[in-house]
Design an enzyme around this catalytic site. Structure first.
Site, PDB file in Angstrom:
ATOM      1  N   LYS A  67       0.829  -1.206   0.000  1.00  0.00           N
ATOM      2  CA  LYS A  67       0.000   0.000   0.000  1.00  0.00           C
ATOM      3  C   LYS A  67       0.866   1.260   0.000  1.00  0.00           C
ATOM      4  O   LYS A  67       0.632   2.189  -0.782  1.00  0.00           O
ATOM      5  CB  LYS A  67      -0.954  -0.022   1.214  1.00  0.00           C
ATOM      6  CG  LYS A  67      -1.975  -1.149   1.160  1.00  0.00           C
ATOM      7  CD  LYS A  67      -2.962  -1.092   2.311  1.00  0.00           C
ATOM      8  CE  LYS A  67      -2.339  -1.450   3.641  1.00  0.00           C
ATOM      9  NZ  LYS A  67      -1.895  -2.864   3.696  1.00  0.00           N
ATOM     10  N   THR A  68       1.869   1.304   0.867  1.00  0.00           N
ATOM     11  CA  THR A  68       2.768   2.460   0.908  1.00  0.00           C
ATOM     12  C   THR A  68       3.550   2.585  -0.395  1.00  0.00           C
ATOM     13  O   THR A  68       3.748   3.686  -0.918  1.00  0.00           O
ATOM     14  CB  THR A  68       3.735   2.345   2.097  1.00  0.00           C
ATOM     15  OG1 THR A  68       2.982   2.205   3.311  1.00  0.00           O
ATOM     16  CG2 THR A  68       4.622   3.569   2.193  1.00  0.00           C
ATOM     17  N   ASP A 112      -1.417   6.718   6.399  1.00  0.00           N
ATOM     18  CA  ASP A 112      -1.476   5.301   6.760  1.00  0.00           C
ATOM     19  C   ASP A 112      -2.369   5.110   7.992  1.00  0.00           C
ATOM     20  O   ASP A 112      -2.546   6.049   8.779  1.00  0.00           O
ATOM     21  CB  ASP A 112      -0.066   4.785   7.052  1.00  0.00           C
ATOM     22  CG  ASP A 112       0.035   3.271   6.944  1.00  0.00           C
ATOM     23  OD1 ASP A 112      -0.937   2.632   6.491  1.00  0.00           O
ATOM     24  OD2 ASP A 112       1.088   2.725   7.312  1.00  0.00           O
ATOM     25  N   THR A 161      -5.599  -1.474   7.077  1.00  0.00           N
ATOM     26  CA  THR A 161      -5.747  -2.933   7.135  1.00  0.00           C
ATOM     27  C   THR A 161      -7.132  -3.305   7.651  1.00  0.00           C
ATOM     28  O   THR A 161      -7.481  -4.478   7.672  1.00  0.00           O
ATOM     29  CB  THR A 161      -4.678  -3.545   8.064  1.00  0.00           C
ATOM     30  OG1 THR A 161      -4.806  -2.958   9.372  1.00  0.00           O
ATOM     31  CG2 THR A 161      -3.277  -3.281   7.529  1.00  0.00           C
ATOM     32  N   ARG A 220       6.537  -8.261   1.706  1.00  0.00           N
ATOM     33  CA  ARG A 220       7.395  -7.813   2.808  1.00  0.00           C
ATOM     34  C   ARG A 220       8.013  -8.992   3.543  1.00  0.00           C
ATOM     35  O   ARG A 220       9.188  -8.993   3.887  1.00  0.00           O
ATOM     36  CB  ARG A 220       6.593  -6.943   3.784  1.00  0.00           C
ATOM     37  CG  ARG A 220       7.453  -6.347   4.912  1.00  0.00           C
ATOM     38  CD  ARG A 220       6.626  -5.509   5.845  1.00  0.00           C
ATOM     39  NE  ARG A 220       6.100  -4.329   5.170  1.00  0.00           N
ATOM     40  CZ  ARG A 220       5.136  -3.562   5.664  1.00  0.00           C
ATOM     41  NH1 ARG A 220       4.576  -3.874   6.809  1.00  0.00           N
ATOM     42  NH2 ARG A 220       4.727  -2.501   4.990  1.00  0.00           N
TER      43      ARG A 220
END
Length: 341
Positions: A67-68, A112, A161, A220
């Site tokens: 997302k980032t 975020d 999330t 990640r």
């Protein structure tokens, strides 16, 4: 960094810098999520042709899926600057005002954990998103008055999330909604090989294949495990990551072929042995395994559900037949014990 932080996806110290170095900068380099990329590419090109800011974008999905990274890619593709913050960092309305009044036109403003915005800040954001203005109250009591401060047209990118915790008035103000899904082993293999190339790590096709299947569908996590494989290969071998190094290293990290780690298996075992396979509530389960409920719901549970090890019911979490089989437990034995109570 210990094994738990390896799998929880937390970024600390130098690892955060390394993570930034391997993040894709353009959509073409972003692996997986093909339909999402195709649509975003069209939206970005259309906005650039009109010389307009991109419509506000809502990104949701489990942690570690990009997302980032996507927010940064959108800014790069649009050729504009990006500002990054998180909802917990915005304590007072003046914090938001300070950021929005100093951005340049068409900036990508990334927030975020947007589900954690405070109500006062969220309400200020409504007007900023729609009218590119801020309502600011001057004075107190009867003499108080509202001043509208213009801000440059911008693109808000909100990531979460927990999309269900975002209020309806805020959610409906986003023109583009994007849901990121877990990655397939094929997509993860491409990510692993790209990261290995950037970090100058030698890795065999068999090794990248094995890693792709135990990375929880999450880039990640794949990159974290890749770095640990590099450490083991450097000390125990010739520096090249091969299938043998991966197998022995995963055993050391207590990660199995499904990507489940020790706590994942403890969650499944607890549901089966202590609660006769379920149902059991999330809070009770979190206390039983000694883990925070947010970590349980955000990181561990989504993957266990997606892989078919547990399922949610109105009464709580229930272990599936696959969970019994994976742990080598006899389902009838534990379900019969539950009936005795």
């Amino acid at each position: 960094m210990d094994d738990s932080s390896l799998l929880s996806g937390e970024l600390i110290g130098d690892d955060e810098k390394k993570e930034s170095a391997i993040r894709p900068q353009v959509l073409q380099d972003f692996q997986g999520q093909e339909k999402l990329k195709e649509n975003l590419s069209i939206y970005i090109k259309a906005a650039k042709e009109r010389n307009d800011p991109l419509d506000h974008v809502f990104l949701s999905g489990p942690p570690g899926l990009g997302k980032t990274t996507l927010a940064g890619i959108m800014a790069n593709e649009l050729g504009v600057e990006t500002r990054v913050t998180s909802a917990p960092a915005l304590d007072k309305p003046k914090d938001l005002a300070g950021l929005l009044t100093t951005i340049s036109e068409r900036t990508v403003f990334f927030i975020d954990e947007i589900h954690r915005l405070k109500p006062a800040i969220e309400e200020m954001l409504y007007i900023a998103m729609e009218d590119y203005e801020l309502d600011w109250i001057i004075g107190q009591g009867p003499s108080a008055r509202t001043l509208r401060i213009p801000v440059p047209p911008f693109t808000l990118v909100g990531a979460t999330t927990k999309p269900g915790r975002v209020s309806s008035p805020l959610y409906t103000r986003f023109g583009i909604t994007v849901r990121l899904e877990f990655y397939s082993p094929v997509e993860l293999r491409s990510i692993i090989e790209r990261s290995a190339d950037i970090m100058e790590i030698a890795i065999s096709p068999e090794a990248s294949e094995k890693l792709s299947r135990c990375s929880r569908g999450t880039p990640r996590v794949a990159n974290r495990i890749l770095r640990r494989m590099r450490d083991f290969a450097q000390i125990q071998s010739d520096g090249k990551i091969n299938a043998s190094i991966v197998e022995s290293s995963l055993k050391r990290l207590e990660i199995d072929e499904y990507g489940l780690e020790k706590l994942d298996r403890e969650i499944l075992k607890t549901i089966i042995t202590k609660y006769a396979g379920g149902p059991v509530g999330a809070e009770t389960l979190a206390i039983s395994v000694g883990e925070g409920i947010d970590s349980l719901e955000d990181f561990y549970e989504p993957y266990l559900i997606q892989q078919g090890f547990i399922k949610r019911t109105s009464r709580g979490r229930v272990a599936t037949a696959l969970a019994y089989s994976h742990l080598g437990l006899d389902r009838s034995e534990y379900e019969d014990q539950g009936l005795l109570f």
